[in-house]
Design a protein around this motif. Structure first.
Motif, mmCIF file in Angstrom:
data_model
loop_
_atom_site.group_PDB
_atom_site.id
_atom_site.type_symbol
_atom_site.label_atom_id
_atom_site.label_comp_id
_atom_site.label_asym_id
_atom_site.label_seq_id
_atom_site.Cartn_x
_atom_site.Cartn_y
_atom_site.Cartn_z
ATOM 1 N N TRP A 1 1.648 9.179 -6.031
ATOM 2 C CA TRP A 1 1.944 10.566 -5.887
ATOM 3 C C TRP A 1 3.116 10.938 -6.964
ATOM 4 N N CYS A 2 4.156 9.980 -7.116
ATOM 5 C CA CYS A 2 5.275 10.466 -8.055
ATOM 6 C C CYS A 2 4.621 10.707 -9.506
ATOM 7 N N MET A 3 3.788 10.039 -9.923
ATOM 8 C CA MET A 3 3.213 10.108 -11.326
ATOM 9 C C MET A 3 2.271 11.434 -11.218
ATOM 10 N N ALA A 4 1.549 11.733 -9.946
ATOM 11 C CA ALA A 4 0.689 12.751 -10.136
ATOM 12 C C ALA A 4 1.234 13.983 -10.371
ATOM 13 N N VAL A 5 2.711 14.063 -9.641
ATOM 14 C CA VAL A 5 3.426 15.512 -9.796
ATOM 15 C C VAL A 5 4.081 15.759 -10.974
ATOM 16 N N GLY A 6 4.033 14.635 -11.812
ATOM 17 C CA GLY A 6 4.492 14.759 -13.172
ATOM 18 C C GLY A 6 5.662 13.971 -13.572
ATOM 19 N N ILE A 7 6.087 12.962 -12.819
ATOM 20 C CA ILE A 7 7.284 12.448 -12.929
ATOM 21 C C ILE A 7 7.191 11.027 -14.136
ATOM 22 N N SER A 8 7.747 10.954 -14.762
ATOM 23 C CA SER A 8 7.351 10.016 -16.223
ATOM 24 C C SER A 8 7.629 8.635 -15.733
ATOM 25 N N TYR A 9 8.723 8.218 -15.031
ATOM 26 C CA TYR A 9 9.271 7.018 -14.940
ATOM 27 C C TYR A 9 9.169 6.428 -13.418
ATOM 28 N N VAL A 10 8.598 5.736 -12.795
ATOM 29 C CA VAL A 10 8.928 5.142 -11.535
ATOM 30 C C VAL A 10 9.278 3.691 -11.432
ATOM 31 N N SER A 11 10.628 3.340 -10.836
ATOM 32 C CA SER A 11 11.152 2.212 -10.604
ATOM 33 C C SER A 11 11.113 1.719 -9.282
ATOM 34 N N THR B 1 0.758 -1.396 0.104
ATOM 35 C CA THR B 1 -0.053 -0.178 -0.028
ATOM 36 C C THR B 1 0.694 1.083 0.116
ATOM 37 N N ASP B 2 2.043 1.186 0.709
ATOM 38 C CA ASP B 2 2.702 2.433 0.877
ATOM 39 C C ASP B 2 3.419 2.716 -0.385
ATOM 40 N N ILE B 3 4.022 1.550 -0.935
ATOM 41 C CA ILE B 3 4.755 1.795 -1.981
ATOM 42 C C ILE B 3 3.811 2.220 -3.249
ATOM 43 N N ALA B 4 2.567 1.745 -3.492
ATOM 44 C CA ALA B 4 1.548 2.134 -4.280
ATOM 45 C C ALA B 4 1.398 3.460 -4.111
ATOM 46 N N LEU C 1 0.763 -5.825 -6.480
ATOM 47 C CA LEU C 1 1.169 -4.591 -6.560
ATOM 48 C C LEU C 1 0.250 -3.765 -7.460
ATOM 49 N N VAL C 2 0.169 -4.367 -8.597
ATOM 50 C CA VAL C 2 -1.087 -3.789 -9.683
ATOM 51 C C VAL C 2 -2.119 -3.434 -8.972
ATOM 52 N N GLU C 3 -2.896 -4.447 -8.189
ATOM 53 C CA GLU C 3 -3.991 -4.077 -7.653
ATOM 54 C C GLU C 3 -3.999 -2.956 -6.653
ATOM 55 N N GLU C 4 -2.883 -2.598 -5.899
ATOM 56 C CA GLU C 4 -2.868 -1.455 -4.943
ATOM 57 C C GLU C 4 -2.477 -0.302 -5.637
ATOM 58 N N ILE C 5 -1.664 -0.310 -6.844
ATOM 59 C CA ILE C 5 -1.828 0.956 -7.668
ATOM 60 C C ILE C 5 -3.008 1.439 -8.264
ATOM 61 N N VAL C 6 -3.901 0.524 -8.722
ATOM 62 C CA VAL C 6 -5.038 0.654 -9.253
ATOM 63 C C VAL C 6 -6.000 1.374 -8.213
ATOM 64 N N ARG C 7 -6.213 0.758 -7.264
ATOM 65 C CA ARG C 7 -6.879 1.237 -6.091
ATOM 66 C C ARG C 7 -6.545 2.705 -5.638
ATOM 67 N N GLN C 8 -5.045 2.495 -5.340
ATOM 68 C CA GLN C 8 -4.602 3.932 -4.661
ATOM 69 C C GLN C 8 -4.829 4.903 -5.767
ATOM 70 N N GLN C 9 -4.849 4.644 -6.971
ATOM 71 C CA GLN C 9 -4.923 5.883 -8.015
ATOM 72 C C GLN C 9 -6.438 6.259 -7.895
ATOM 73 N N GLN C 10 -7.137 5.646 -7.638
ATOM 74 C CA GLN C 10 -8.586 5.907 -7.570
ATOM 75 C C GLN C 10 -9.091 6.617 -6.039
ATOM 76 N N ASP C 11 -8.433 6.244 -5.020
ATOM 77 C CA ASP C 11 -8.646 6.622 -3.849
ATOM 78 C C ASP C 11 -7.920 7.979 -3.564
ATOM 79 N N LEU C 12 -6.599 8.258 -4.173
ATOM 80 C CA LEU C 12 -5.752 9.247 -3.895
ATOM 81 C C LEU C 12 -5.957 10.390 -4.470
#
Length: 291
Positions: free
Chosen positions: A118-128, A110-113, A143-154
């Motif tokens: 957040w990195c993508m939202a501020v304008g960073i193009s690539y996150v490793s 959850t925290d990594i997601a 991890l994919v599920e968490e990123i999908v969920r956090q994109q919607q929630d955050l």
């Protein structure tokens, strides 16, 4: 007289080395400047589309009852998106590629997601995303599920339009999960860095053995070309390390010669303000490139 000639010859050799080093440095700086200018221009044009989300004309209004029934949530998500974009523009410089290096035993999906979104939202193009044991790579679907969920929630972004890429232990096989429109997330393990160097060395040796090229043709620039990703992903300009271990833990050893490392105590319960503080520190640092 012979001594004088010897001194002059050494001076000429020294000037030749200085000239080569200066030309190489100028080429690297020019290529890096052009790449950053292009990436940021594309990010400025495409990221607002990714964050705003493009509505589907075939979708009925009553198919999303939560969004229709709770306009307060929509306003709050719009405010978060606006704040993230504003924070990204206010920074003195923003990395095109950021690495999240987890040096802790029990990673939090959850925290990594949260950090990736957040990195993508501020304008960073690539996150490793990287951890020493390859846990995120082994459990990539979670991890994919968490990123999908956090994109919607955050930030209220439709997580069905994101591209998350998983490298399969340095080999040429890639796994793609469409989960943001343009920003890309790469999930790495220590094998990705080591194995790619081994493969490049083996390829050069085979080419010499098959007389496709001479051993004199092998150079640093040739090895660098073989180690570059086929998608021309830039080297990470910033890596945020989480945990007490003072080590890169094998994170892409060939690609971090100019990378800035900033450490945080832990990735657990990390906040948006923590990430923004790291980005501000990065924006204020000066890279002298050996000068």
């Amino acid at each position: 007289m012979a001594l004088l000639y010897g001194l002059l010859w050494r001076l000429l050799l020294f000037l030749v080395h200085i000239n080569r080093a200066l030309v190489s440095w100028l080429r690297v700086r020019l290529r890096s400047w052009k790449g950053r200018l292009w990436e940021r221009a594309m990010a400025a044009l495409l990221l607002p589309v990714a964050l705003a989300g493009v509505p589907d004309p075939q979708r009925k209004v009553n198919q999303d009852p939560d969004a229709n029934a709770n306009p307060v949530t929509g306003n709050r998500n719009a405010g978060r998106r606006s704040r993230c974009l504003s924070d990204g523009r206010s920074l003195e410089k923003l990395p095109v590629h950021i690495g999240l290096l987890v040096a802790e035993e029990e990673p939090s999906y959850t925290d990594i997601a949260n950090l990736a979104v957040w990195c993508m939202a501020v304008g960073i193009s690539y996150v490793s995303v990287f951890d020493n044991h390859g846990i995120f790579q082994k459990n990539n679907s979670r991890l994919v599920e968490e990123i999908v969920r956090q994109q919607q929630d955050l930030v209220g972004v439709d997580g069905s339009k994101c591209d998350v890429e998983f490298l399969s232990q340095g080999r040429d096989k890639h796994q793609h999960h469409v989960v943001s429109c343009w920003p890309s997330v790469k999930v790495l393990s220590p094998e990705d860095g080591k194995q790619s160097i081994v493969q490049a060395a083996q390829q050069l040796c085979r080419s010499v053995e098959n007389r496709e090229r001479s051993s004199r043709d092998i150079s640093v620039s040739m090895l660098d070309l073989l180690l570059r990703d086929s998608k021309s992903v830039p080297d990470p300009e910033l890596v945020v390390k989480f945990g007490p271990v003072d080590s890169t833990l094998g994170f892409l050893p060939w690609h971090i010669r100019l990378t800035e490392f900033i450490s945080l105590p832990s990735h657990r319960d990390v906040s948006y303000e923590d990430l923004l503080g790291v980005l501000r520190r990065f924006g204020s640092c000066q890279q002298r490139l050996g000068q």
